[in-house]
Design an enzyme around this catalytic site. Structure first.
Site, PDB file in Angstrom:
ATOM      1  CE  LYS A 268      -3.209  -2.007   3.086  1.00  0.00           C
ATOM      2  NZ  LYS A 268      -3.596  -2.606   4.258  1.00  0.00           N
ATOM      3  N   GLY A 269       2.232   1.305   0.242  1.00  0.00           N
ATOM      4  CA  GLY A 269       2.756   1.956   0.392  1.00  0.00           C
ATOM      5  C   GLY A 269       3.094   3.606  -0.282  1.00  0.00           C
TER       6      GLY A 269
ATOM      7  CD  GLU B 225       8.403  -0.417  -3.730  1.00  0.00           C
ATOM      8  OE1 GLU B 225       7.551  -0.692  -3.265  1.00  0.00           O
ATOM      9  OE2 GLU B 225       8.828  -1.985  -3.109  1.00  0.00           O
TER      10      GLU B 225
ATOM     11  CG  ASP C 243      15.602  -1.066   4.803  1.00  0.00           C
ATOM     12  OD1 ASP C 243      16.752  -1.093   4.731  1.00  0.00           O
ATOM     13  OD2 ASP C 243      14.815  -2.358   5.874  1.00  0.00           O
TER      14      ASP C 243
ATOM     15  CE  LYS D 293      14.522   2.517   5.935  1.00  0.00           C
ATOM     16  NZ  LYS D 293      14.006   1.957   7.062  1.00  0.00           N
TER      17      LYS D 293
ATOM     18  CG  PHE E 253      10.896   2.186  10.875  1.00  0.00           C
ATOM     19  CD1 PHE E 253      10.974   1.032  10.257  1.00  0.00           C
ATOM     20  CD2 PHE E 253       9.310   2.504  10.321  1.00  0.00           C
ATOM     21  CE1 PHE E 253       9.672   0.239   9.795  1.00  0.00           C
ATOM     22  CE2 PHE E 253       8.380   2.378  10.600  1.00  0.00           C
ATOM     23  CZ  PHE E 253       8.638   0.993   9.586  1.00  0.00           C
ATOM     24  CB  VAL E 254      11.292   7.457   7.177  1.00  0.00           C
ATOM     25  CG1 VAL E 254      11.988   7.015   8.015  1.00  0.00           C
ATOM     26  CG2 VAL E 254      11.377   6.159   5.933  1.00  0.00           C
TER      27      VAL E 254
ATOM     28  CG  ASP F  92       2.125   0.687   7.104  1.00  0.00           C
ATOM     29  OD1 ASP F  92       3.072   0.677   6.809  1.00  0.00           O
ATOM     30  OD2 ASP F  92       1.312  -0.571   7.832  1.00  0.00           O
TER      31      ASP F  92
ATOM     32  NE  ARG G 104      -0.849   2.448   4.691  1.00  0.00           N
ATOM     33  CZ  ARG G 104      -0.016   1.208   4.818  1.00  0.00           C
ATOM     34  NH1 ARG G 104       1.364   2.056   3.916  1.00  0.00           N
ATOM     35  NH2 ARG G 104      -0.099  -0.134   5.139  1.00  0.00           N
TER      36      ARG G 104
END
Ligand code: 5GP
Length: 191
Positions: free
Chosen positions: A49-50, A105, A109, A137, A158-159, A165, A171
């Site tokens: 979903k990102g 995308e 990571d 990253k 981590f963001v 999310d 989100r």
């Protein structure tokens, strides 16, 4: 950070990429893609979903008759982080044969998810396959990746926000932020 409506638990930290930086960079990416794909409009493939927020803004910054499709993937828990094997939860509606495919995308990571997806999509016979990743990253990739378009290189923390999310929340933050929660969630869990 003060966003009490979105973040009642106060887990959202400082801004990593601001709304203004996002807008400017996405405009630049849209212009580059418009130039590069003139005469061969791409099929934009978003990974849910990102990537939904990025896809929405990026697609409107591309001035070509693009088509848009989405796929959803989910991880096999910790195995994903070592093998990059993902499960396709929602496959594409479009036929990729002969198409110019541009994968959209949210964040790269380890790069294992993307590497798996690239192999999966190449097997469908596209004429070309490139990647546009909003965030990468620094120093985390465990596989060689050919990323044609990159929005921002960010530190390996981590963001959250702008589509990304924690447990399906945050989100809808308009910018990208650090996450102050105690536990860093399993990466890839919420996609
Ligand atoms: P990779 O396979 O490159 O290690 O992981 C890619 C996926 O993990 C991304 O598409 C995203 O769903 C998730 N992910 C990686 N880093 C982060 C992060 O910092 N925040 C969030 N919310 N998700 C992340």
């Amino acid at each position: 950070m003060s966003a009490p409506g979105v973040d009642p638990d106060g887990v959202v930290g400082e801004v990593v990429v601001s709304e203004l930086e996002l807008r400017r960079r996405i405009d630049e990416l849209g212009t580059a893609i418009t130039d590069d794909y003139a005469g061969r409009p791409p099929l934009l493939v978003g990974v849910l979903k990102g990537a939904f927020t990025f896809m929405s803004d990026l697609s409107r910054a591309i001035h070509l008759p693009v088509e848009i499709d989405f796929m959803a993937v989910s991880s096999y828990g910790s195995a994903t982080r070592t093998s990059g094997v993902v499960r396709i939860v929602k496959d594409l509606d479009a036929d990729l044969a002969g198409r110019h495919v541009l994968v959209v995308e949210d964040i790269v990571d380890s790069g294992l998810t993307l590497s798996y997806l690239q192999r999966y999509l190449w097997a469908r016979g596209p004429a070309s396959l490139e990647v546009c990743a909003l965030l990468v990253k620094d120093g985390r990739q465990r596989t060689e990746l050919d990323l044609r378009y990159v929005g921002f290189r960010i530190p390996p923390a981590f963001v959250v926000g702008y589509g990304l999310d924690v447990g399906e929340r945050l989100r809808n933050l308009p910018a990208v932020h650090t996450y102050l929660g105690q536990q860093v969630p399993t990466v890839g869990g919420g996609r």
